[in-house]
Scaffold this active site. Structure first.
Site, mmCIF file in Angstrom:
data_model
loop_
_atom_site.group_PDB
_atom_site.id
_atom_site.type_symbol
_atom_site.label_atom_id
_atom_site.label_comp_id
_atom_site.label_asym_id
_atom_site.label_seq_id
_atom_site.Cartn_x
_atom_site.Cartn_y
_atom_site.Cartn_z
ATOM 1 N N TYR A 136 -10.229 -0.659 -0.678
ATOM 2 C CA TYR A 136 -8.941 -0.244 -1.258
ATOM 3 C C TYR A 136 -8.986 1.234 -1.629
ATOM 4 O O TYR A 136 -8.121 2.020 -1.251
ATOM 5 C CB TYR A 136 -8.650 -1.098 -2.494
ATOM 6 C CG TYR A 136 -7.324 -0.821 -3.161
ATOM 7 C CD1 TYR A 136 -6.203 -1.574 -2.853
ATOM 8 C CD2 TYR A 136 -7.193 0.190 -4.111
ATOM 9 C CE1 TYR A 136 -4.983 -1.338 -3.470
ATOM 10 C CE2 TYR A 136 -5.989 0.449 -4.732
ATOM 11 C CZ TYR A 136 -4.886 -0.330 -4.417
ATOM 12 O OH TYR A 136 -3.679 -0.070 -5.032
ATOM 13 N N ALA A 165 -6.792 -14.256 -5.354
ATOM 14 C CA ALA A 165 -5.942 -14.629 -4.223
ATOM 15 C C ALA A 165 -4.905 -13.562 -3.897
ATOM 16 O O ALA A 165 -4.061 -13.755 -3.030
ATOM 17 C CB ALA A 165 -5.257 -15.959 -4.503
ATOM 18 N N GLY A 166 -4.964 -12.437 -4.592
ATOM 19 C CA GLY A 166 -4.018 -11.359 -4.284
ATOM 20 C C GLY A 166 -2.648 -11.579 -4.905
ATOM 21 O O GLY A 166 -1.656 -11.034 -4.435
ATOM 22 N N LEU A 167 -2.579 -12.388 -5.973
ATOM 23 C CA LEU A 167 -1.290 -12.616 -6.635
ATOM 24 C C LEU A 167 -1.271 -11.977 -8.027
ATOM 25 O O LEU A 167 -0.492 -12.355 -8.888
ATOM 26 C CB LEU A 167 -0.995 -14.122 -6.713
ATOM 27 C CG LEU A 167 -0.910 -14.816 -5.347
ATOM 28 C CD1 LEU A 167 -0.703 -16.317 -5.525
ATOM 29 C CD2 LEU A 167 0.215 -14.235 -4.489
ATOM 30 N N SER A 168 -2.167 -11.018 -8.225
ATOM 31 C CA SER A 168 -2.173 -10.205 -9.444
ATOM 32 C C SER A 168 -2.485 -10.980 -10.702
ATOM 33 O O SER A 168 -1.833 -10.794 -11.735
ATOM 34 C CB SER A 168 -0.840 -9.475 -9.614
ATOM 35 O OG SER A 168 -0.732 -8.521 -8.631
ATOM 36 N N ASP A 208 1.896 -4.002 -9.639
ATOM 37 C CA ASP A 208 1.606 -5.327 -10.186
ATOM 38 C C ASP A 208 1.935 -5.409 -11.676
ATOM 39 O O ASP A 208 2.544 -6.373 -12.144
ATOM 40 C CB ASP A 208 0.128 -5.678 -9.976
ATOM 41 C CG ASP A 208 -0.277 -5.553 -8.520
ATOM 42 O OD1 ASP A 208 0.604 -5.528 -7.648
ATOM 43 O OD2 ASP A 208 -1.493 -5.475 -8.258
ATOM 44 N N SER A 213 -5.034 -10.371 -12.337
ATOM 45 C CA SER A 213 -5.575 -9.387 -13.284
ATOM 46 C C SER A 213 -4.451 -8.634 -13.993
ATOM 47 O O SER A 213 -4.521 -8.413 -15.202
ATOM 48 C CB SER A 213 -6.569 -8.443 -12.619
ATOM 49 O OG SER A 213 -5.972 -7.733 -11.583
ATOM 50 N N HIS A 226 0.827 -1.214 0.000
ATOM 51 C CA HIS A 226 0.000 0.000 0.000
ATOM 52 C C HIS A 226 0.861 1.264 0.000
ATOM 53 O O HIS A 226 0.482 2.295 0.536
ATOM 54 C CB HIS A 226 -0.988 -0.014 1.186
ATOM 55 C CG HIS A 226 -2.085 -1.018 0.988
ATOM 56 N ND1 HIS A 226 -3.163 -0.791 0.163
ATOM 57 C CD2 HIS A 226 -2.243 -2.272 1.481
ATOM 58 C CE1 HIS A 226 -3.957 -1.863 0.173
ATOM 59 N NE2 HIS A 226 -3.420 -2.776 0.948
HETATM 60 C C1 GLA Z 1 -3.013 -4.286 -5.083
HETATM 61 C C2 GLA Z 1 -2.785 -3.172 -6.089
HETATM 62 C C3 GLA Z 1 -1.334 -2.687 -6.033
HETATM 63 C C4 GLA Z 1 -0.933 -2.335 -4.598
HETATM 64 C C5 GLA Z 1 -1.303 -3.467 -3.642
HETATM 65 C C6 GLA Z 1 -1.062 -3.102 -2.209
HETATM 66 O O1 GLA Z 1 -2.254 -5.413 -5.442
HETATM 67 O O2 GLA Z 1 -3.068 -3.626 -7.391
HETATM 68 O O3 GLA Z 1 -1.175 -1.571 -6.880
HETATM 69 O O4 GLA Z 1 -1.498 -1.127 -4.196
HETATM 70 O O5 GLA Z 1 -2.649 -3.854 -3.781
HETATM 71 O O6 GLA Z 1 0.289 -2.907 -1.963
#
Ligand code: GLA
Length: 397
Positions: free
Chosen positions: A233, A121-124, A183, A126, A33
């Protein structure tokens, strides 16, 4: 992943001229963040990726089969999404729109898209989808682009790799989240065996070697699908902007939280509303932790790096308030295992994954500890894997 060329042949008919592109997901080691506050991050690209096997076509349209969603869908270049547009198709559509607005010539294609980056799952996944879509569109317009890294494919269209990442970030903004640049940047610029320390203000970056023989990077999926992420977010982002604006009253040089030193923050913390104060404290201390982490890694001091990783989690939990009981439990379990040097949530939070830095001979103990306790206490099935740091996106064939 199944053989994409074979799937392509089954769905669209065989072709000898197939191209394949690949863009990885990421795990962020530290610097969470901070990216949308012009700050510092240190992600690495994963071996898990989104891949597209494609055949360029004359017609200015994209016809896709998604292996993960078992669905076929298409759009004409220039077409805007409608109510019926499947969510997964919105990413390539947004990328096509943004690249066209940038003035690039794009080509249509038929393709099969698949990936092993878990979705949500927060591993990008997208970002990986955006970068892979961009490469597919660029290659379709110029089939003479040879296999090679994403930055080279971008250059064939007069773009830098950085600009390509920026355009994919702009596409993400259209689909939902006002994300930072981390990301998309790491998906384009990852380097095998290295984390990348990125300054999100000017996109200057430096590769930091990860001594894989001394510490493994272990990703554990909590099984909690990220919910309400976009709203929470975007709210965090606004709170940071609010904090920066208030602190700018004391120092006009402050344009974003990146410009706020610890001293400046501490001198004026009382002037901030409680929640905003906490958000700012996280960002200010997290930027400092990234710098210290680079020092620690370059000095080979993994124990120190591990402590910084853990401190990042505590700050995300207490000050930024983006953790949750499941992520906290995974971190607690990990920290009790001998040989775990540090553990934290990774990515936006609100579910998703943790990342732990683990002595290689302790990975099994960590797996056993997680399997023994996590499901019993949460009823959720965790998934755990180690990943080497991989190369960024590229045209494979
Ligand atoms: C997501 C967003 C990123 C970043 C993280 C938090 O993955 O896509 O740009 O802000 O959250 O660090």
């Amino acid at each position: 992943m199944p053989d994409l060329a074979a799937r392509f042949a089954e769905i669209f008919g065989p072709s000898a001229d197939l191209r394949t592109v690949r863009a990885p997901g990421r795990v962020n080691l530290i610097g969470e963040h901070t990216d949308y506050n012009d700050g510092l991050v240190m992600p690495m690209a994963l071996a898990r990726a989104v891949r597209i096997a494609l055949l360029p076509q004359e017609e200015p349209a994209v016809r896709l089969w998604s292996e993960q969603f078992a669905e076929r869908a298409e759009f004409a270049l220039g077409e805007a999404p409608g109510d019926e547009t499947p969510h997964w198709l919105r990413y390539p559509m947004a990328v096509a729109a943004v690249l066209a607005e940038e003035g690039l010539a794009l080509g249509g294609f038929r393709g099969v898209v698949d990936g092993d980056v878990p979705v949500g799952a927060g591993l990008s996944s997208s970002a990986a989808c955006e970068v892979a879509s961009a490469l597919a569109l660029l290659v379709s317009a110029r089939p003479e682009i040879p296999p090679g890294p994403a930055a080279s494919a971008a250059e064939a269209h007069g773009l830098t790799g950085e600009r390509l990442a920026r355009l994919c970030q702009a596409a993400e903004h259209r689909v939902g989240v006002r994300c930072g640049i981390m990301d998309q940047f790491i998906s384009v610029h990852g380097r095998a065996g290295h984390a990348v320390m990125l300054d999100c203000r000017d996109l200057s970056h430096r590769s930091v070697p990860l001594p894989a023989g001394e510490a493994a990077v272990v990703v554990i999926d909590s099984g909690v699908q990220r919910k309400l992420t976009a709203g929470a977010y975007n709210e965090r982002r606004s709170q940071c902007e609010d904090g920066a604006a208030r602190l700018a009253e004391f120092d006009p040089a402050v344009e974003s939280l990146r410009d706020v030193s610890r001293d400046l923050f501490e001198a004026h913390a009382d002037a901030l509303p409680t929640t905003v104060r906490r958000r700012c404290r996280h960002v200010v201390t997290e930027n400092a932790r990234v710098l210290e982490s680079v020092e620690a890694l370059e000095a080979g001091d993994l124990a120190r790096f591990g402590r910084l990783v853990s401190a990042s989690h505590d700050s995300l939990r207490d000050d930024y308030e983006v953790s949750g009981p499941e992520l906290d439990l995974l971190v607690t379990i990990a920290r009790e295992v001998d040989g775990v040097l540090g553990s934290r949530l990774t990515g936006a939070g609100f579910g998703g994954c943790t990342v732990s830095l683990v002595r290689p001979d302790a990975v099994d103990s960590l797996r056993n500890a997680v399997m023994a306790r996590y499901q019993a206490e949460t009823g959720l099935q965790p998934r755990l894997w180690t990943s080497p740091a991989a190369d960024g996106a590229g045209v494979e064939t």
